[in-house]
Design an enzyme around this catalytic site. Structure first.
Site, short mmCIF file in Angstrom:
data_model
loop_
_atom_site.label_atom_id
_atom_site.label_comp_id
_atom_site.label_asym_id
_atom_site.label_seq_id
_atom_site.Cartn_x
_atom_site.Cartn_y
_atom_site.Cartn_z
N ARG A 64 0.83 -1.23 0.00
CA ARG A 64 0.00 0.00 0.00
C ARG A 64 0.85 1.26 0.00
NH1 ARG A 64 -2.96 -2.13 4.66
NH2 ARG A 64 -1.76 -3.97 4.12
N GLU A 84 2.79 -6.44 12.83
CA GLU A 84 1.68 -6.66 13.77
C GLU A 84 1.14 -8.08 13.65
OE1 GLU A 84 -1.82 -4.16 13.46
OE2 GLU A 84 -2.37 -4.60 15.52
P1 AMP Z 1 4.14 -2.89 11.53
O1 AMP Z 1 5.38 -3.45 10.92
O2 AMP Z 1 3.61 -3.69 12.67
O3 AMP Z 1 4.28 -1.42 11.87
O4 AMP Z 1 2.99 -3.02 10.42
C1 AMP Z 1 2.93 -2.10 9.39
C2 AMP Z 1 2.61 -2.73 8.06
O5 AMP Z 1 1.65 -3.77 8.16
C3 AMP Z 1 2.03 -1.65 7.18
O6 AMP Z 1 2.68 -1.75 5.91
C4 AMP Z 1 0.56 -1.96 7.09
O7 AMP Z 1 0.16 -1.97 5.75
C5 AMP Z 1 0.38 -3.34 7.71
N1 AMP Z 1 -0.49 -3.35 8.90
C6 AMP Z 1 -0.13 -3.70 10.17
N2 AMP Z 1 -1.17 -3.63 11.01
C7 AMP Z 1 -2.24 -3.22 10.28
C8 AMP Z 1 -3.61 -2.94 10.58
N3 AMP Z 1 -4.11 -3.05 11.82
N4 AMP Z 1 -4.40 -2.51 9.57
C9 AMP Z 1 -3.91 -2.38 8.31
N5 AMP Z 1 -2.63 -2.63 7.96
C10 AMP Z 1 -1.79 -3.05 8.92
#
Ligand code: AMP
Length: 175
Positions: A62, A99
């Site tokens: 995205r 996440e």
């Molecule tokens: P993180 O590495 O945990 O900060 O996760 C970020 C990446 O995972 C981003 O590129 C988001 O597109 C996706 N992502 C993680 N959690 C979510 C969520 N709750 N909703 C949508 N996209 C998420």
């Protein structure tokens, strides 16, 4: 309603996607609405000193949508940071957890020259694993990261703490 509130009210919460317990922030309603998509781009462009930017780095997948559109607006180049195995030329890679899982991202070693001024864009900051790996890759290859911007930040996951404190971080919508 403020611009931020208009964007915020268009984000759709999808419970238990892609795993139980995760509330997925679906930004496709923003993309599908020309006024809201344009507003999101305005806000991302305003979050950086545009005269400073040589290239935008967007994170798979995205981050490509927003990053490429911001690059066009800023008359800057665009660099895709991709999931493992997708880039055809010589790459540098970094493993991380996010996440809802583990992953590795890669960038072409010659995507930017040392010292080039880079602006990192992604849709969402959750735990910071993804953006932290992206920052690590940029710094490993000698890029000059001038700012990082997200459309959404899940502040309760404290992702900012994983990012280089020397680089300004901006989020348009916070939860
Ligand atoms: P993180 O590495 O945990 O900060 O996760 C970020 C990446 O995972 C981003 O590129 C988001 O597109 C996706 N992502 C993680 N959690 C979510 C969520 N709750 N909703 C949508 N996209 C998420």
């Amino acid at each position: 309603m403020s611009d931020q509130e208009r964007l915020r009210s268009a984000v759709r919460d999808v419970p238990d996607f892609p795993k139980p317990g995760i509330i997925f922030k679906d930004i496709t309603p923003i993309l599908a609405d020309r006024a809201l998509f344009s507003l999101a781009l305005d806000q991302l462009v305003e979050s950086v000193d545009s005269a400073q930017v040589d290239k935008i780095v967007g994170i798979d997948a995205r981050g490509f949508i927003f990053g490429a559109a911001v690059a066009d607006r800023l008359n800057a180049g665009f660099i895709p940071m991709r999931k493992k195995g997708k880039l055809p030329h010589q790459t540098e890679s970094c493993a991380y957890s996010l996440e809802y899982g583990d992953a590795t991202i890669e960038v072409h070693r010659d995507a930017f020259a040392p010292g080039e001024k880079l602006f990192l864009v992604d849709d969402l900051l959750a735990t910071g694993g993804t953006a932290g790996a992206a920052v690590e890759l940029i710094e490993k290859l000698g890029g000059n990261l001038i700012a990082v911007s997200f459309l959404i930040e899940l502040t309760f996951l404290k992702g900012r703490e994983k990012l280089d404190p020397a680089v300004p971080i901006h989020a348009i919508i916070q939860y």
